[in-house]
Design a protein around this motif. Structure first.
Motif, PDB file in Angstrom:
ATOM      1  N   VAL A  71       4.248   6.723   0.264  1.00  0.00           N
ATOM      2  CA  VAL A  71       3.391   7.870   0.002  1.00  0.00           C
ATOM      3  C   VAL A  71       2.446   7.497  -1.137  1.00  0.00           C
ATOM      4  O   VAL A  71       2.890   7.086  -2.211  1.00  0.00           O
ATOM      5  N   GLU A  72       1.158   7.608  -0.887  1.00  0.00           N
ATOM      6  CA  GLU A  72       0.142   7.294  -1.896  1.00  0.00           C
ATOM      7  C   GLU A  72      -0.584   8.571  -2.279  1.00  0.00           C
ATOM      8  O   GLU A  72      -1.097   9.302  -1.408  1.00  0.00           O
ATOM      9  N   LEU A  73      -0.621   8.868  -3.562  1.00  0.00           N
ATOM     10  CA  LEU A  73      -1.339  10.033  -4.072  1.00  0.00           C
ATOM     11  C   LEU A  73      -2.665   9.572  -4.652  1.00  0.00           C
ATOM     12  O   LEU A  73      -2.708   8.718  -5.535  1.00  0.00           O
ATOM     13  N   THR A  74      -3.766  10.127  -4.166  1.00  0.00           N
ATOM     14  CA  THR A  74      -5.106   9.784  -4.620  1.00  0.00           C
ATOM     15  C   THR A  74      -5.853  11.060  -4.950  1.00  0.00           C
ATOM     16  O   THR A  74      -5.425  12.164  -4.570  1.00  0.00           O
ATOM     17  N   PRO A  75      -6.982  10.944  -5.675  1.00  0.00           N
ATOM     18  CA  PRO A  75      -7.769  12.156  -5.955  1.00  0.00           C
ATOM     19  C   PRO A  75      -8.220  12.863  -4.681  1.00  0.00           C
ATOM     20  O   PRO A  75      -8.448  14.081  -4.691  1.00  0.00           O
ATOM     21  N   GLU A  76      -8.326  12.103  -3.573  1.00  0.00           N
ATOM     22  CA  GLU A  76      -8.774  12.716  -2.326  1.00  0.00           C
ATOM     23  C   GLU A  76      -7.640  13.390  -1.578  1.00  0.00           C
ATOM     24  O   GLU A  76      -7.887  14.203  -0.681  1.00  0.00           O
ATOM     25  N   ARG A 106      -3.273  12.953  -0.092  1.00  0.00           N
ATOM     26  CA  ARG A 106      -2.084  12.152   0.110  1.00  0.00           C
ATOM     27  C   ARG A 106      -2.247  11.263   1.336  1.00  0.00           C
ATOM     28  O   ARG A 106      -2.715  11.707   2.393  1.00  0.00           O
ATOM     29  N   ARG A 107      -1.824  10.006   1.204  1.00  0.00           N
ATOM     30  CA  ARG A 107      -1.863   9.065   2.322  1.00  0.00           C
ATOM     31  C   ARG A 107      -0.441   8.580   2.596  1.00  0.00           C
ATOM     32  O   ARG A 107       0.290   8.241   1.664  1.00  0.00           O
ATOM     33  N   LEU A 108      -0.111   8.517   3.863  1.00  0.00           N
ATOM     34  CA  LEU A 108       1.198   8.043   4.261  1.00  0.00           C
ATOM     35  C   LEU A 108       1.108   6.607   4.747  1.00  0.00           C
ATOM     36  O   LEU A 108       0.152   6.221   5.437  1.00  0.00           O
ATOM     37  N   HIS A 109       2.093   5.806   4.417  1.00  0.00           N
ATOM     38  CA  HIS A 109       2.199   4.425   4.875  1.00  0.00           C
ATOM     39  C   HIS A 109       3.559   4.304   5.557  1.00  0.00           C
ATOM     40  O   HIS A 109       4.582   4.032   4.918  1.00  0.00           O
ATOM     41  N   LEU A 110       3.571   4.517   6.860  1.00  0.00           N
ATOM     42  CA  LEU A 110       4.814   4.515   7.609  1.00  0.00           C
ATOM     43  C   LEU A 110       5.096   3.166   8.245  1.00  0.00           C
ATOM     44  O   LEU A 110       6.240   2.896   8.626  1.00  0.00           O
ATOM     45  N   ARG A 111       4.101   2.327   8.395  1.00  0.00           N
ATOM     46  CA  ARG A 111       4.286   0.985   8.932  1.00  0.00           C
ATOM     47  C   ARG A 111       4.171  -0.033   7.802  1.00  0.00           C
ATOM     48  O   ARG A 111       3.271   0.040   6.988  1.00  0.00           O
ATOM     49  N   GLN A 112       5.105  -0.958   7.828  1.00  0.00           N
ATOM     50  CA  GLN A 112       5.131  -2.010   6.810  1.00  0.00           C
ATOM     51  C   GLN A 112       5.002  -1.412   5.403  1.00  0.00           C
ATOM     52  O   GLN A 112       4.236  -1.869   4.551  1.00  0.00           O
ATOM     53  N   ALA A 113       5.806  -0.395   5.171  1.00  0.00           N
ATOM     54  CA  ALA A 113       5.744   0.310   3.879  1.00  0.00           C
ATOM     55  C   ALA A 113       6.160  -0.592   2.724  1.00  0.00           C
ATOM     56  O   ALA A 113       5.577  -0.538   1.632  1.00  0.00           O
TER      57      ALA A 113
END
Length: 633
Positions: free
Chosen positions: A608-613, A615-622
């Motif tokens: 899970v990546e939190l950015t000013p824009e 939340r982004r999820l990284h479910l592959r090759q996390a």
């Protein structure tokens, strides 16, 4: 004729002859004095060394041999270190004739009225010139006295049974004591070598003491009994004479106590006591330049503000100083400044804390009259304190944390102790605890309302004063009975009062400079993950296995933190779960938040990546994504 009658007649004849001679001698003596005064010889006799001592008068008379009466008397002189002057409206006394044969001038039964005394050190005059101030001139002398004529045998001077009424002014450099002052005593100067002040007494009524243009004491009343043991007269410094003083003074009045507080509390960095005129009552004894056990000082209302550790307190002040123990071995000075009805906060900011019984205590070794005390132990006790409004904490929490403090109050207590480390350098040590208990702290998370009870035990140690900071090692925070009212669920409790969380700081340091900051290592234990999941909406858009993993009981969390008002960084944080773990770095600022989380369950992982824009999820090759982000600068 019997022998006894004959002896009586001879004795009576001799007595009549003596009376006749005395009666005849008195007019002759008076005439001699008038003639010597008119021709200037009398003044010359009194001024054998005018470059060192000058004696003048408006009228001088001697009713009979040995008896001297003067009006408008002025005696001025100088030594290698100071200039002095004594004036009197009226003076009378007796000169003992026998000691004159031994070059010793002894005055007895001296009576003086309307007296003024002035003493100025030449070094003080030089300092005044350097500072651009008016130079105090005493007796017309601005330079030290010339060396004495050692070829001539020295004289001794003694004044015994001296009684002074209406001592109008007593000056020492720019310090001036005025009022209704009466005194008794005596002194002696022996062959230009030693001087001594005999047992003496001063009675003061309506006295005032000023330094320069500022008055520091008024309405003085009391009595001082003292003596000054023999000291080497030639070239003696004032501080050397002060070390020979012994006596007792009982005094009361009004004072601005800046010099006294400097003695009582020593020279602690960052400690500032702003004073105001207040009433005092003192009973002080001095022996061998030290204050004696039983000495006391009580001050009421003489403190306007107390500043220490970057904070400022105001309140009703009372100060008490006592010297306890046995002189000189175990005697110590204990000083306590108490503030009631006090309020405390940052300087020039609204107060945050209110309470009663705040104590600032100092303990030093046996204090001396010739220097400030060293090795003071300082103690601060908050007494009974309260934080009536906790919403000020909202300014310290990052806005991007999604959490706001909207209500609550707290009670605070604690004690801090400080000392000077043994050794050559001036290093400090100290520790203490602050205990806070807040019931029903109110938080706002989005539209939801959280309430709970907060307990904090802050352990402060390893103090530094420039800037002010403390170690936080061993501090602990406990949140109990947390209730979360879910707005979207129709005001339903989604977390009940059985929830608790504990935060500990195995290592950390807080800096009280502006702005404040704290950093260190933390560990935490949580009853379950529900508040964290609700705070960051972690369940949204996540796979079902991640959702189940995050909703667990018995959590433990650890990592590094770096905080300042409006910003919080969590680095290398690890949340241990029963079947996996969550690793993360989080940066919460005033405007934006950034962060990375890696949720692991066996071979499964989600990022899970939190950015000013957003939340982004990284479910592959996390895991690869996490490793790549961790290695990037």
């Amino acid at each position: 004729m019997p022998a006894s009658r004959w002896l009586r007649r001879v004795g009576l004849a001799l007595l009549l002859l003596f009376v006749a001679l005395a009666v005849g001698a008195v007019p002759a003596w008076r005439a001699f004095v008038r003639e010597a005064s008119a021709t200037g010889r009398l003044e010359a006799w009194f001024n054998p060394r005018p470059e060192r001592v000058q004696v003048t008068w408006r009228r001088l008379a001697s009713p009979w041999p040995g008896r001297v009466e003067a009006e408008g008397l002025r005696v001025a002189g100088r030594t290698p270190r100071l200039a002095w002057e004594v004036t009197a409206e009226q003076v009378s006394g007796l000169i003992s004739p026998a000691p004159l044969l031994r070059r010793r001038l002894v005055f007895t039964g001296v009576r003086g009225h309307g007296v003024t005394v002035r003493v100025t050190r030449f070094e003080a005059a030089a300092a005044a010139i350097a500072a651009g101030s008016e130079v105090p001139v005493v007796g017309g002398h601005t330079t030290p006295a010339p060396p004495p004529d050692l070829s001539r045998p020295p004289w001794s001077f003694a004044f015994t049974g001296v009684e002074v009424t209406d001592l109008r002014e007593a000056w020492f450099d720019d310090r001036c004591l005025t009022g209704s002052i009466n005194g008794r005593g005596g002194f002696e100067v022996r062959r230009r070598t030693f001087a001594e002040v005999f047992a003496s007494r001063l009675d003061v009524r309506g006295g005032r003491l000023r330094i320069g243009d500022g008055e520091i004491a008024g309405e003085l009343a009391g009595t001082a009994r003292f003596r000054i043991l023999p000291w080497r007269f030639r070239g003696a410094r004032v501080v050397e004479v002060a070390r020979r003083v012994e006596g007792q003074a009982v005094l009361r009045g009004e004072v601005t106590p800046d010099p006294a507080l400097a003695h009582l509390f020593g020279s602690w960095p960052g400690l500032e006591i702003e004073t105001a005129p207040g009433r005092f009552d003192a009973d002080v004894g001095v022996r061998r330049a030290t204050f004696t056990p039983g000495s006391r000082l009580d001050l009421d209302g003489a403190v306007r503000a107390l500043r220490f550790l970057g904070f400022e307190a105001h309140g009703r002040a009372a100060l008490s100083a006592r010297i306890e123990g046995r002189w000189p071995g175990t005697a110590r000075l204990d000083t306590t400044l108490r503030l009631d009805g006090w309020q405390l906060g940052r300087p020039e900011a609204r107060p945050l804390l209110f309470g009663d019984g705040l104590l600032l205590g100092a303990r030093t070794g046996l204090p001396r009259v010739d220097r400030r005390p060293e090795g003071a132990e300082l103690e601060v006790d908050l007494g009974s304190a309260r934080l009536p409004d906790l919403t000020f904490l909202d300014e310290m929490i990052p806005a991007t944390a999604g959490l706001r403090v909207v209500g609550g109050s707290a009670r605070l207590g604690g004690r801090l102790r400080f000392g000077v480390k043994r050794g050559d350098g001036r290093e400090f040590e100290g520790d203490g605890r602050l205990n806070l208990r807040a019931d029903d702290v109110a938080l706002r998370v989005g539209e939801d309302r959280w309430t709970g009870d907060l307990t904090a035990d802050l352990h402060l140690s390893d103090p530094a004063f420039e800037p002010v900071s403390f170690a936080l090692d061993g501090s602990r925070f406990l949140l109990n009975d947390l209730v979360v009212i879910d707005h979207d669920a129709g005001e339903k409790e989604t977390v009940g009062r059985d929830w608790w969380g504990e935060l500990s700081l195995p290592a950390g340091r807080i800096d009280f400079s502006q702005p404040a900051a704290a950093r260190g290592r933390f560990t935490a234990r949580l009853a379950d993950s529900r508040p964290l999941v609700a705070l960051y909406e972690m369940q949204r858009d996540l796979p079902a296995w991640v959702t189940r993993l995050l909703t667990v009981r018995g959590l433990s969390l650890g990592g590094d933190f770096d905080w300042r008002p409006g910003r919080l960084r969590l680095n290398d944080a690890v949340l241990s779960l029963a079947r996996g773990e969550v690793r993360g770095n989080l940066d919460l600022g005033r405007e934006t938040r950034r962060g990375r989380l890696l949720v692991s369950l066996g071979s499964l992982a989600a990022g899970v990546e939190l950015t000013p824009e957003g939340r982004r999820l990284h479910l592959r090759q996390a895991r690869a994504w996490w490793a790549e982000e961790a290695s990037s600068p």
